[in-house]
Structures are given as C-alpha cells and as structure tokens.
Design a protein around this motif. Structure first.
Motif, short mmCIF file in Angstrom:
data_model
loop_
_atom_site.label_atom_id
_atom_site.label_comp_id
_atom_site.label_asym_id
_atom_site.label_seq_id
_atom_site.Cartn_x
_atom_site.Cartn_y
_atom_site.Cartn_z
N UNK A 1 33.74 60.03 69.60
CA UNK A 1 33.69 58.80 70.40
C UNK A 1 32.24 58.34 70.57
N UNK A 2 31.33 59.28 70.82
CA UNK A 2 29.92 58.93 70.97
C UNK A 2 29.38 58.37 69.66
N UNK A 3 29.72 59.01 68.55
CA UNK A 3 29.27 58.51 67.24
C UNK A 3 29.86 57.13 66.95
N UNK A 4 31.11 56.91 67.33
CA UNK A 4 31.72 55.60 67.12
C UNK A 4 31.00 54.53 67.93
N UNK A 5 30.67 54.85 69.19
CA UNK A 5 29.94 53.88 70.02
C UNK A 5 28.56 53.60 69.44
N UNK A 6 27.89 54.64 68.98
CA UNK A 6 26.58 54.44 68.35
C UNK A 6 26.70 53.56 67.12
N UNK A 7 27.76 53.79 66.32
CA UNK A 7 27.97 53.00 65.12
C UNK A 7 28.28 51.55 65.48
N UNK A 8 29.11 51.33 66.50
CA UNK A 8 29.43 49.96 66.92
C UNK A 8 28.18 49.22 67.36
N UNK B 1 25.07 49.90 66.41
CA UNK B 1 24.18 49.73 65.26
C UNK B 1 24.66 48.63 64.32
N UNK B 2 25.96 48.38 64.26
CA UNK B 2 26.49 47.38 63.35
C UNK B 2 26.69 46.02 64.01
N UNK B 3 26.26 45.88 65.25
CA UNK B 3 26.30 44.58 65.89
C UNK B 3 27.52 44.31 66.75
N UNK B 4 28.20 45.34 67.20
CA UNK B 4 29.35 45.17 68.07
C UNK B 4 29.19 45.93 69.38
N UNK B 5 28.12 45.64 70.12
CA UNK B 5 27.89 46.41 71.36
C UNK B 5 28.96 46.16 72.42
N UNK B 6 29.61 44.98 72.36
CA UNK B 6 30.63 44.69 73.37
C UNK B 6 31.81 45.67 73.27
N UNK B 7 32.15 46.12 72.06
CA UNK B 7 33.25 47.08 71.90
C UNK B 7 32.84 48.47 72.39
N UNK B 8 31.59 48.81 72.18
CA UNK B 8 31.11 50.09 72.70
C UNK B 8 31.12 50.06 74.22
N UNK B 9 30.72 48.94 74.81
CA UNK B 9 30.74 48.82 76.27
C UNK B 9 32.17 48.85 76.79
#
Length: 89
Positions: free
Chosen positions: A50-57, A59-67
């Motif tokens: 989950x942490x890696x997925x949030x970091x990837x989101x 890094x790829x320009x989707x910070x709103x999904x990580x939030x």
C-alpha cells in the motif's frame, strides 16, 4: 496353500499407536503459530504494498488517489462507467 483367513488370523492384532498429549500440544501449537505468523506476514506485506502504491501514485501524478487511500484506508472503487453491484441490485 492353506486357508487365506488363517494367515490373517495368525498375525497379532495391534492397537493403533496413540500420540502422547505433549506431541499433540506441540503440533497444535506449531500449527497455531504458523497461522499467526502467516497472518502477520500477509498484513505487513499488504502495508508495504500500500505504501509503495501511494508512492507510485504520487510519482506518476495522481496524488489525490494517494490522499484518498490514506484518508479512507482503502482505494475507492473506480468503475469507469460500469455500474457497481450495489447500483445493479
């Protein structure tokens, strides 16, 4: 040759060997610890992923999904126009 039943009757009858109570406790404890360890390991791996997925989101320009994930603790279902099961029934 003789009677086949006589051969079977000639062998002494043996009761099945029973395991000792301590063997039973040791085995059941080992199985329980294996289950606990597997659950702990799976939970930890899910946290890492989950942490890696949030970091990837991020890094790829989707910070709103990580939030969104961090705020809710799970990813929201994205349907892309396909109705979810709750909308169908």
């Amino acid at each position: 040759m003789g009677d086949p039943k006589a051969h079977v009757m000639a062998r002494p009858l043996r009761a099945p060997l029973r395991r000792s109570f301590s063997d039973h406790i040791r085995d059941s404890t080992a199985r329980a610890l294996d289950v606990i360890w597997k659950n702990t390991r799976d939970r930890r791996l899910a946290e890492i992923e989950a942490k890696e997925a949030c970091d990837w989101l991020r890094a790829t320009g989707f910070p709103q999904y990580a939030q969104l994930y961090e705020a809710q603790g799970a990813f929201a279902q994205v349907t892309f126009g396909v109705p979810s099961c709750s909308q169908v029934f």
